[in-house]
Scaffold this motif. Sequence first.
Motif, PDB file in Angstrom:
ATOM      1  N   UNK C 313      19.218 -66.339   5.256  1.00 39.86           N
ATOM      2  CA  UNK C 313      17.950 -65.904   5.866  1.00 39.86           C
ATOM      3  C   UNK C 313      17.063 -67.107   6.162  1.00 39.86           C
ATOM      4  N   UNK C 314      16.166 -66.902   7.126  1.00 39.88           N
ATOM      5  CA  UNK C 314      15.147 -67.930   7.370  1.00 39.88           C
ATOM      6  C   UNK C 314      13.941 -67.690   6.466  1.00 39.88           C
ATOM      7  N   UNK C 315      13.617 -66.427   6.297  1.00 40.79           N
ATOM      8  CA  UNK C 315      12.496 -66.095   5.403  1.00 40.79           C
ATOM      9  C   UNK C 315      12.782 -64.793   4.664  1.00 40.79           C
ATOM     10  N   UNK C 316      12.366 -64.786   3.403  1.00 43.00           N
ATOM     11  CA  UNK C 316      12.624 -63.628   2.536  1.00 43.00           C
ATOM     12  C   UNK C 316      11.336 -63.252   1.816  1.00 43.00           C
ATOM     13  N   UNK C 317      11.083 -61.954   1.739  1.00 41.47           N
ATOM     14  CA  UNK C 317       9.974 -61.497   0.886  1.00 41.47           C
ATOM     15  C   UNK C 317      10.546 -60.625  -0.228  1.00 41.47           C
ATOM     16  N   UNK C 318      10.254 -60.988  -1.448  1.00 38.26           N
ATOM     17  CA  UNK C 318      10.633 -60.153  -2.587  1.00 38.26           C
ATOM     18  C   UNK C 318       9.429 -59.278  -2.912  1.00 38.26           C
ATOM     19  N   UNK C 319       9.655 -57.987  -2.895  1.00 36.85           N
ATOM     20  CA  UNK C 319       8.561 -57.065  -3.223  1.00 36.85           C
ATOM     21  C   UNK C 319       8.723 -56.590  -4.668  1.00 36.85           C
ATOM     22  N   UNK C 320       7.665 -56.743  -5.418  1.00 35.73           N
ATOM     23  CA  UNK C 320       7.674 -56.384  -6.835  1.00 35.73           C
ATOM     24  C   UNK C 320       6.713 -55.236  -7.079  1.00 35.73           C
ATOM     25  N   UNK C 321       7.228 -54.160  -7.672  1.00 34.09           N
ATOM     26  CA  UNK C 321       6.315 -53.064  -8.028  1.00 34.09           C
ATOM     27  C   UNK C 321       5.856 -53.238  -9.481  1.00 34.09           C
ATOM     28  N   UNK C 322       5.619 -54.481  -9.850  1.00 32.27           N
ATOM     29  CA  UNK C 322       5.136 -54.826 -11.192  1.00 32.27           C
ATOM     30  C   UNK C 322       4.611 -56.238 -11.071  1.00 32.27           C
ATOM     31  N   UNK C 323       3.725 -56.616 -11.944  1.00 31.62           N
ATOM     32  CA  UNK C 323       3.187 -57.973 -11.871  1.00 31.62           C
ATOM     33  C   UNK C 323       3.378 -58.649 -13.224  1.00 31.62           C
ATOM     34  N   UNK C 324       3.272 -59.938 -13.219  1.00 35.86           N
ATOM     35  CA  UNK C 324       3.330 -60.695 -14.452  1.00 35.86           C
ATOM     36  C   UNK C 324       2.164 -61.678 -14.412  1.00 35.86           C
ATOM     37  N   UNK C 325       0.988 -61.191 -14.821  1.00 36.42           N
ATOM     38  CA  UNK C 325      -0.221 -61.997 -14.642  1.00 36.42           C
ATOM     39  C   UNK C 325      -0.073 -63.392 -15.235  1.00 36.42           C
ATOM     40  N   UNK C 326      -0.418 -64.364 -14.453  1.00 33.76           N
ATOM     41  CA  UNK C 326      -0.319 -65.739 -14.932  1.00 33.76           C
ATOM     42  C   UNK C 326       1.007 -66.394 -14.647  1.00 33.76           C
ATOM     43  N   UNK C 327       1.980 -65.609 -14.206  1.00 30.08           N
ATOM     44  CA  UNK C 327       3.294 -66.180 -13.888  1.00 30.08           C
ATOM     45  C   UNK C 327       3.296 -66.642 -12.429  1.00 30.08           C
ATOM     46  N   UNK C 328       4.451 -67.087 -11.974  1.00 27.79           N
ATOM     47  CA  UNK C 328       4.562 -67.573 -10.598  1.00 27.79           C
ATOM     48  C   UNK C 328       4.616 -66.426  -9.602  1.00 27.79           C
ATOM     49  N   UNK C 329       4.811 -65.217 -10.129  1.00 26.23           N
ATOM     50  CA  UNK C 329       4.907 -64.056  -9.262  1.00 26.23           C
ATOM     51  C   UNK C 329       5.374 -62.869 -10.055  1.00 26.23           C
ATOM     52  N   UNK C 330       5.800 -61.831  -9.356  1.00 25.15           N
ATOM     53  CA  UNK C 330       6.339 -60.658 -10.035  1.00 25.15           C
ATOM     54  C   UNK C 330       7.678 -60.989 -10.667  1.00 25.15           C
ATOM     55  N   UNK C 331       8.136 -60.163 -11.606  1.00 27.40           N
ATOM     56  CA  UNK C 331       9.381 -60.476 -12.322  1.00 27.40           C
ATOM     57  C   UNK C 331      10.598 -60.615 -11.413  1.00 27.40           C
ATOM     58  N   UNK C 332      10.680 -59.800 -10.375  1.00 28.25           N
ATOM     59  CA  UNK C 332      11.845 -59.899  -9.491  1.00 28.25           C
ATOM     60  C   UNK C 332      11.717 -61.148  -8.621  1.00 28.25           C
ATOM     61  N   UNK C 333      10.498 -61.388  -8.142  1.00 29.09           N
ATOM     62  CA  UNK C 333      10.265 -62.553  -7.287  1.00 29.09           C
ATOM     63  C   UNK C 333      10.642 -63.843  -7.981  1.00 29.09           C
TER      64      UNK C 333
END
Lengths: 137, 308, 412
Positions: C313-333
């Motif tokens: 892919x040229x660009x990918x978006x990982x969508x997370x239905x959960x967050x991990x505050x303070x992390x680099x992103x959602x757990x899946x991302x």
Amino acid sequence: MKAKQKAAPPAATKALAPQEKPGWTDIPIGAVVVEAGNGVNYQTGDWRSERPVVDVDKCIHCLFCWVFCPDNAVVLHNEKFKSINYYHCKGCGICSAECPVKVITMVEEAKAQSNANDSGAADGDGNLSPKAVGKGG
Amino acid sequence: MAGNLKQLSHKPERLVSGHRMCAGCAAPVLVKQILYAVDVPVVIANATCCLEVTTSVYPYSNWKCSWIHSAFENTSATIGGVEAAYRAMKKRGEIEEDVRFMAIGGDGGTFDIGLQSLSGALERGHRFVYVCYDNEAYMNTGIQRSSATPLGAWTTTSPVGTAIAGKTRPRKDLTKIVAAHHIPYVAQASPSNWKDLTTKAEKAFNVDGPAFLNVISPCVPGWKYEPELTIKLAKMAVDTCYWPLYEIENGQYKVNYKPKEKKPLVEWLKPQGRFKHLLAPENKHLLDELQSQVDREWEELLKNAGES
Amino acid sequence: MGKLIAATGNQAVAQAMRQIDPHVVAAYPITPQTDVVEEFAAFVADGVVATEFVPVESEHSSMSTVIGASAAGVRAMTATSSQGLALMWEMLYIAAGLRLPIVMPVANRALSAPINIHGDQSDTMGARDSGWIQLYCKNQQEAYDTLIQAIRIAEHDSVRLPVMVCYDGFIVSHSLAGMELLEDDQVKAFIGKHKALHPLLDTKNPVTYGPLALFDYYFEFRRQLVEGMARAANVIEEVAEEYARLSGRYYGRYEKYNMDDAEIGVLVLGSAASTAEVVVDELRAQGVKAGLLRLRSFRPFPKAELARELSHLKALCVLDRADSPGALGGPVGVEVRSALLESAKRPAVINGIFGLGGRDTTVDLITTVYHRLMKIVDTGTVDEPLFYLGVRGGNNNGRELEAAIPQARATR
């Protein structure tokens, strides 16, 4: 130390160095202990600072020492007192305190060991309780 | 009936030697006395506690019967699951033999953190015997107060300071809380009175439903006394009526032992370092309050048993 | 051909449980899982299952009870959501650590506070390190099919781990869909007889469960667990293939939609994939090379496979239905980014947090995500590596997205 050596410890008690212990591929999963009651191989007798010495001739075989012993260290034979299992006895002194005829004396461990011929102490010395080892439910 | 000691001596030991309970601990004494009362296989669930950690140090186990520890506050739910599995297997004809179920925990795991799980399992009617070995504080973590700690007792979280002298609240009457579930059998016992305890254990294992045994369990480091006194202190708790031996069978109270002479509580307190400060004149009011609690509860018990 | 019915996700799950007929079910009701417990209690009351149903007083006790039952040697199940799962937390690790093949449907729901009953995946995502296999389902049919497969996966000799079957609260749990049930005897034959390992109730061979394992052994048991999880990857695929032969429906560890020639792609778990498929279809109709990858098996995480499927892919978006505050992103991302790190060629990756607390995630909203990716491809720059999709307020973020919606709609 003689007394302790006389009580041949079961093989499993041999302390393994960390690197000699089994690896993760060699032990049952889930930390299940499949050999029920193998803890009997663990020595607790070396915790003792005093040992109970029983004057068997005067014993009335009431079995109070047996029923109150936290460590199953009182060995019976045919419903009678036989010996103390010094491999496990921690020397708490309950047997001595509860003996109605006061025939169990607590003797300092160092003294008892240096006097291996102490009457009463010798005959059951270090024997594993056959009940503890053999039976189960 | 459970029989005399000579008869008991033929029973199998389910908790074998080599465990790492302190020298003089009462818990393994009461466990073996209880397990002498059952001849069929037993599965035990053990709450996190002294008994649990000292009898299952991997790769060892001191249990000759099937045994499970999962966590601290959930022993009743855990044994309930084992018992439900047993009933399910029976229903499907997958198991023939008769098996009994026992849960055991200390006062922390029973009076406090495990009370909800215990209450739930009692209400649902699982057939199991719950044994609380009550040493009156959180001993496994090093002597912190529990709701079973008596008024005035020293623990590390009810210390004796210049402003406060030990625990400021009386202990919870768990036996009665359990009885309020109207289960078939509830009893209070002591390892000093082994025959009473094995008889109660036998009754408990034989009822078709939940049963509960609250057993006093003197603790050498927690109560601060010499290890040989364990059974004597258990006996003294009974003889002062601090720890009456009684049972509630299908709602009927029965006092199993009435001391010829009810000894003053101070005789039980004296050998215990945790009560040392109560003997000081400035704490006499605490001592008196503790004595009057014991008197009140004993009178109430006699009344409940129709003996007063 | 099985039986066609209309069922909610919860009903579908309850039907699977009826057909599995576990020895023990212990459960406590919690929205949005409640119907599972109610429906199953009715099966018990009507005698259509032989299960011992234990109506426990909390989720901590439901997990403890199934742990006891599973260790006793029988098939044991429970079901939960959100706070219920949170209350079980301690026991989740213990179920996995004792290697008990418990299967548990989870109707995903947001975690308090503030309290919310709707679907997001914060609950199960938080349990991702508990040692449970986690399979996320897209719809009612898949929740049913996966629950049946989960029995085989959990109990497989080389796995022996508990499995969570996750499906979005309300969106899947409460909405009605047409689906196919297998015949009862097909399910029975597929799952086979439960094989106990060291059961407590084998009283001739007594065992000790849950000993104290200190610094000299604990590590070894954790290492074993990791191995079981690694082996689950193949088992999930094998079971999926066998199930496909039976049902005609195949689900692997992930599912691709127009991915192979895609230039931009979205990776998501659960029901939002259905919405994203619509967007992909629309974009493809416009000539945009858009794709979608739905991750079904989050644990074990198919890192090599994802790296392979996404690197072109040229660009990918990982969508997370959960967050991990303070992390680099959602757990899946975070995890997908890590999986791509070793690929020589890899797309620009952004991570969107969406749908928290059941916030509706529409076709329009997902369209804006693909527009973000198109912009990244056009400009070659990533402005916002982590964004919150559809949230109101803040510095531009939410408003920009809202403003983008009519624009996105205009392109359709």
